[in-house]
Design a protein around this motif. Structure first.
Motif, PDB file in Angstrom:
ATOM      1  N   CYS A  23     -49.906 -56.284 -70.856  1.00 20.23           N
ATOM      2  CA  CYS A  23     -48.626 -55.724 -71.291  1.00 20.23           C
ATOM      3  C   CYS A  23     -48.825 -54.661 -72.363  1.00 20.23           C
ATOM      4  O   CYS A  23     -48.178 -53.600 -72.339  1.00 20.23           O
ATOM      5  CB  CYS A  23     -47.717 -56.839 -71.801  1.00 20.23           C
ATOM      6  N   VAL A  24     -49.725 -54.928 -73.311  1.00 25.00           N
ATOM      7  CA  VAL A  24     -50.011 -53.941 -74.353  1.00 25.00           C
ATOM      8  C   VAL A  24     -50.615 -52.684 -73.730  1.00 25.00           C
ATOM      9  O   VAL A  24     -50.239 -51.552 -74.085  1.00 25.00           O
ATOM     10  CB  VAL A  24     -50.963 -54.540 -75.410  1.00 25.00           C
ATOM     11  N   ALA A  25     -51.540 -52.854 -72.791  1.00 24.43           N
ATOM     12  CA  ALA A  25     -52.167 -51.703 -72.132  1.00 24.43           C
ATOM     13  C   ALA A  25     -51.128 -50.864 -71.392  1.00 24.43           C
ATOM     14  O   ALA A  25     -51.171 -49.625 -71.424  1.00 24.43           O
ATOM     15  CB  ALA A  25     -53.249 -52.180 -71.164  1.00 24.43           C
ATOM     16  N   CYS A  26     -50.187 -51.519 -70.728  1.00 27.94           N
ATOM     17  CA  CYS A  26     -49.133 -50.787 -70.004  1.00 27.94           C
ATOM     18  C   CYS A  26     -48.240 -50.028 -70.975  1.00 27.94           C
ATOM     19  O   CYS A  26     -47.842 -48.881 -70.711  1.00 27.94           O
ATOM     20  CB  CYS A  26     -48.311 -51.760 -69.162  1.00 27.94           C
ATOM     21  N   LEU A  27     -47.902 -50.640 -72.105  1.00 27.82           N
ATOM     22  CA  LEU A  27     -47.068 -49.953 -73.099  1.00 27.82           C
ATOM     23  C   LEU A  27     -47.789 -48.735 -73.664  1.00 27.82           C
ATOM     24  O   LEU A  27     -47.175 -47.684 -73.893  1.00 27.82           O
ATOM     25  CB  LEU A  27     -46.690 -50.916 -74.220  1.00 27.82           C
ATOM     26  N   ILE A  28     -49.092 -48.857 -73.888  1.00 32.68           N
ATOM     27  CA  ILE A  28     -49.857 -47.715 -74.405  1.00 32.68           C
ATOM     28  C   ILE A  28     -49.920 -46.602 -73.364  1.00 32.68           C
ATOM     29  O   ILE A  28     -49.682 -45.423 -73.667  1.00 32.68           O
ATOM     30  CB  ILE A  28     -51.270 -48.169 -74.812  1.00 32.68           C
ATOM     31  N   ALA A  29     -50.233 -46.954 -72.117  1.00 37.24           N
ATOM     32  CA  ALA A  29     -50.293 -45.937 -71.057  1.00 37.24           C
ATOM     33  C   ALA A  29     -48.921 -45.307 -70.838  1.00 37.24           C
ATOM     34  O   ALA A  29     -48.801 -44.088 -70.657  1.00 37.24           O
ATOM     35  CB  ALA A  29     -50.811 -46.556 -69.763  1.00 37.24           C
ATOM     36  N   GLY A  30     -47.882 -46.138 -70.872  1.00 34.31           N
ATOM     37  CA  GLY A  30     -46.534 -45.629 -70.671  1.00 34.31           C
ATOM     38  C   GLY A  30     -46.095 -44.671 -71.753  1.00 34.31           C
ATOM     39  O   GLY A  30     -45.293 -43.755 -71.505  1.00 34.31           O
ATOM     40  N   TRP A  31     -46.597 -44.868 -72.962  1.00 37.16           N
ATOM     41  CA  TRP A  31     -46.266 -43.969 -74.069  1.00 37.16           C
ATOM     42  C   TRP A  31     -46.581 -42.519 -73.700  1.00 37.16           C
ATOM     43  O   TRP A  31     -45.830 -41.598 -74.026  1.00 37.16           O
ATOM     44  CB  TRP A  31     -47.053 -44.397 -75.312  1.00 37.16           C
ATOM     45  N   PHE A  32     -47.688 -42.318 -73.011  1.00 34.75           N
ATOM     46  CA  PHE A  32     -48.148 -40.971 -72.684  1.00 34.75           C
ATOM     47  C   PHE A  32     -47.666 -40.485 -71.319  1.00 34.75           C
ATOM     48  O   PHE A  32     -47.642 -39.273 -71.071  1.00 34.75           O
ATOM     49  CB  PHE A  32     -49.678 -40.920 -72.720  1.00 34.75           C
ATOM     50  N   LEU A  33     -47.279 -41.406 -70.426  1.00 36.07           N
ATOM     51  CA  LEU A  33     -47.011 -41.012 -69.045  1.00 36.07           C
ATOM     52  C   LEU A  33     -45.553 -41.120 -68.613  1.00 36.07           C
ATOM     53  O   LEU A  33     -45.144 -40.418 -67.685  1.00 36.07           O
ATOM     54  CB  LEU A  33     -47.858 -41.870 -68.093  1.00 36.07           C
ATOM     55  N   LEU A  34     -44.780 -41.984 -69.237  1.00 31.17           N
ATOM     56  CA  LEU A  34     -43.471 -42.321 -68.689  1.00 31.17           C
ATOM     57  C   LEU A  34     -42.330 -41.574 -69.366  1.00 31.17           C
ATOM     58  O   LEU A  34     -42.358 -41.328 -70.582  1.00 31.17           O
ATOM     59  CB  LEU A  34     -43.227 -43.831 -68.796  1.00 31.17           C
ATOM     60  N   THR A  35     -41.332 -41.252 -68.573  1.00 30.55           N
ATOM     61  CA  THR A  35     -40.115 -40.648 -69.101  1.00 30.55           C
ATOM     62  C   THR A  35     -39.302 -41.691 -69.862  1.00 30.55           C
ATOM     63  O   THR A  35     -39.651 -42.874 -69.901  1.00 30.55           O
ATOM     64  CB  THR A  35     -39.255 -40.084 -67.959  1.00 30.55           C
ATOM     65  N   LEU A  36     -38.216 -41.240 -70.439  1.00 25.77           N
ATOM     66  CA  LEU A  36     -37.388 -42.123 -71.260  1.00 25.77           C
ATOM     67  C   LEU A  36     -36.917 -43.337 -70.476  1.00 25.77           C
ATOM     68  O   LEU A  36     -37.100 -44.486 -70.894  1.00 25.77           O
ATOM     69  CB  LEU A  36     -36.181 -41.341 -71.793  1.00 25.77           C
ATOM     70  N   ARG A  37     -36.320 -43.101 -69.307  1.00 26.74           N
ATOM     71  CA  ARG A  37     -35.786 -44.211 -68.515  1.00 26.74           C
ATOM     72  C   ARG A  37     -36.894 -45.119 -67.991  1.00 26.74           C
ATOM     73  O   ARG A  37     -36.766 -46.338 -67.984  1.00 26.74           O
ATOM     74  CB  ARG A  37     -34.951 -43.668 -67.350  1.00 26.74           C
ATOM     75  N   ASP A  38     -37.996 -44.531 -67.560  1.00 22.68           N
ATOM     76  CA  ASP A  38     -39.111 -45.339 -67.060  1.00 22.68           C
ATOM     77  C   ASP A  38     -39.692 -46.216 -68.165  1.00 22.68           C
ATOM     78  O   ASP A  38     -40.041 -47.381 -67.929  1.00 22.68           O
ATOM     79  CB  ASP A  38     -40.208 -44.438 -66.492  1.00 22.68           C
ATOM     80  N   TYR A  39     -39.800 -45.651 -69.361  1.00 23.73           N
ATOM     81  CA  TYR A  39     -40.379 -46.411 -70.464  1.00 23.73           C
ATOM     82  C   TYR A  39     -39.429 -47.513 -70.919  1.00 23.73           C
ATOM     83  O   TYR A  39     -39.866 -48.622 -71.258  1.00 23.73           O
ATOM     84  CB  TYR A  39     -40.709 -45.476 -71.622  1.00 23.73           C
TER      85      TYR A  39
END
Length: 641
Positions: A82-98
């Motif tokens: 879960c932490v890894a996904c949150l870190i990756a999402g910080w750089f890759l995901l848009t507002l709604r996706d995050y």
């Protein structure tokens, strides 16, 4: 065989995880690999029954110890994921996706993600590929079983300590769950797939296998036969089943097969050996990490590239190995010296903290991390009508513009999506726009709805004649997503329509379309007998969330055509366009067509000057509706004075 380590069950774990991994990476021949999860459920049910009833028989059972052991097994690697996904999402995901990822992190750590996904896209839907933690639904089902099954075990054990009676009770409860799942598989397939009550039978089948092993010890040859037959059933299931109405009764094939293998307590080269042992021991970590890899391949749109598919499979096994060696094993060794109470407290505190982090992400999406151009693309406040929350609801009656009401706009969220453009096209002498509508409604009288929650739609529709009487002769513009309610003109007798003509049939059939057409012609012509009436043609409906997809592409500097083939637009709206033409032929009604602006002969555009003209897949954005101002201005120039 070693009484504390079942080589065959460990090999079965390897089979299960391989099926799931190869299915998710879309390897040919593994189209039914999703049934590997069902095999995992049977294994879990067997192991939990073994732990609980063995502890009860020996007088050593500790529920605190049981739950601590489950947490030590499941939580550490899940938390790191879960932490890894949150870190990756910080750089890759848009507002709604995050924001969505934050919600999924929260639900995954609280073991309720199966019900979160039940309220979203189905497991086999394309949108499921965008959910980085989708696979945690099965962990949630298992944990719900861990919470309830010990209570059932204690109750049954007090009732009887004979394995024959325990087997009968377990199978009876499993049968109820199976029947419920079979019903839901037909009428509520997502509930059948994600819901714990409909999945419990698979875990209970494993529990039943445990009780049966206490009653019967097959001879060596019989055990080997069960072993091979069990694997054969799993292979047969993988060859013949489809996602349609899964799990249902078809799930008996792999689950009974898993139970037979467990009962056989035998070995073969199909489950014994270095690879099977390695894969089985790491099956949990491989399962955990493979799906985010799959989701990333889809995110970068390389999920169909054979080289990337192979790389993804290798990465899944490498990550599984690292997770096993660096997370699973070290935490087990460390926590082996920590009391059950402290283990529970520590795990719960960390899980709650991380769930709170997920909730914080869910609330805001942390827009500060986004480049300005991406933040602008996915900002709902910039994309949507600023008065949407105020005006897009049945009880409301909003006026846009100034002066006396010169136009009545009746419709739904598609009308709301263009009302500000109409307002911008207004000449001062026309006056204001009275807007009446609600999302998902057909705001005209004479309909019933199959959803009792839509009573406000019906009441609003029935109130329209009285509303029009208050404004005699004032022109009316009707805008609604009728193609959605009319199922694109497709007859599907088994599918219930959202709206239907009062007193008529509620299922899509020739009768439904005949009744709907007659009602629409009659109702619009009645309005046109007292008011000038315009009908707006359906706007193109994209196949993706345009604003969000455009933001994703900007995040990773990728160019991608989001436009829709014109032929798809014409096919989708053929029935409604023909019905509108029939209205024009029968009464004094005029048409305005946004297709003239939003489409050429080949394609319908999704963006203009780098900005999304849709805020999602079918509602025009505040950028997009500006393109229609000339269309509305031409319409208003013809307005009766």
């Amino acid at each position: 065989m070693n009484s504390t380590f079942r080589t065959d069950i460990n090999g079965l774990r390897a089979w299960a995880v391989l099926l799931v991994v190869l299915f998710h990476f879309q390897i040919p021949g593994f189209d039914a690999g999703f049934l590997g999860v069902d095999v995992f459920f049977v294994i879990s049910g067997y192991l939990m029954a073994s732990i609980l009833f063995s502890g009860l028989s020996a007088g050593t059972l500790s529920l605190r110890g049981f739950y601590a052991a489950r947490m030590k097994r499941i939580y550490p690697a899940l938390m790191v994921l879960c932490v890894a996904c949150l870190i990756a999402g910080w750089f890759l995901l848009t507002l709604r996706d995050y924001m969505e990822l934050g919600a999924h992190v929260r639900e995954s750590l609280l073991f309720s993600s199966n019900y979160r996904y039940l309220s979203e896209a189905g497991y086999f839907d394309v949108a499921a590929e965008e959910k980085w933690l989708l696979h945690t639904w099965s962990l949630s089902v298992e944990w719900q079983f861990y919470l309830l099954y010990p209570l059932l075990t204690l109750g049954l054990y007090r009732l009887t300590q004979r394995h024959g009676a325990l087997l009968a009770w377990t199978l009876a409860i499993a049968l109820v769950s199976l029947l419920w799942n079979s019903y839901c598989s037909i009428y509520q397939p997502d509930t059948a797939f994600y819901g714990f009550p409909g999945r419990a039978w698979e875990l209970l089948l494993g529990s039943a296998a445990y009780h049966l092993t206490r009653l019967w010890h097959p001879a060596r040859n019989a055990g080997f036969g069960l072993h091979i037959a069990g694997l054969a059933l799993i292979v047969l299931a993988a060859c013949v089943v489809t996602p349609s109405a899964w799990p249902g009764l078809w799930a008996l094939l792999p689950t009974v097969g898993a139970g037979m293998l467990i009962l056989g307590n035998s070995e073969s080269s199909l489950t014994r050996g270095k690879f099977w042992r390695w894969c089985g021991e790491r099956s949990y970590s491989i399962y955990l990490w493979h799906w985010p890899v799959v989701a990333l391949l889809h995110y970068f749109m390389i999920a169909d590239d054979p080289v990337w598919i192979l790389s993804g499979i290798v990465a899944s096994f490498v990550l599984g190995e690292l997770s096993y060696r660096l997370i699973e094993q070290p935490t087990r060794r460390h926590l082996a010296h920590v009391s059950a109470g402290k283990t529970l407290l520590m795990m719960l505190i960390i899980a709650i903290i991380l769930a709170m982090v997920g909730q914080a992400v869910r609330r805001t999406g942390i827009p500060e991390r986004l480049p300005d151009e991406v933040a602008m693309l996915v900002d709902r406040d910039l994309l949507s009508n600023p008065r949407r929350d105020e005006c897009l609801q049945a009880p409301s009656q909003c006026v846009y513009g100034e002066g006396p009401v010169g136009l009545i706009l009746i419709g739904d969220s598609h009308a709301d999506a263009v009302v500000t453009a109409i307002e911008s096209a207004l000449a001062p002498e026309i006056g204001g726009i009275l807007f009446k509508g609600d999302s998902g409604c057909i705001s005209l009288p004479g309909l019933d709805h199959t959803d009792p929650r839509k009573q406000e739609c019906l009441q609003m529709g029935d109130s329209i004649p009285d509303l029009l009487l208050q404004y005699p002769g004032v022109p009316v513009l009707l805008i609604a997503r009728l193609s959605e309610h009319a199922n694109g003109g497709q007859i599907q007798p088994d599918q219930t329509a959202s709206f239907y003509v009062r007193g008529g049939t509620s299922r899509y059939s020739a009768d439904w379309f005949s009744q709907f057409s007659d009602w629409y012609l009659r109702t619009v012509c009645e309005v046109a007998s007292a008011h000038p009436v315009w009908l707006m043609r359906p706007t193109p409906e994209m196949t993706v969330d345009v604003a969000n997809q455009l933001g994703r592409h900007r995040m990773i500097n990728r160019q991608y055509d989001l436009s829709l083939p014109r032929i798809e637009h014409d096919k989708r709206h053929r029935y409604i366009r023909a019905l509108q033409d029939e209205v024009v032929a029968q009464c004094d009604v005029r048409i305005i067509d946004p297709t003239e602006i939003l489409c050429d002969e080949e394609r319908c555009i999704a963006e203009h000057n780098g900005l999304p003209i849709y805020r999602d897949d079918d509602h025009l954005s505040e950028y997009g509706n500006r393109l229609l101002i000339p269309l509305f201005r031409t319409m208003l120039d013809q307005w009766p004075r």
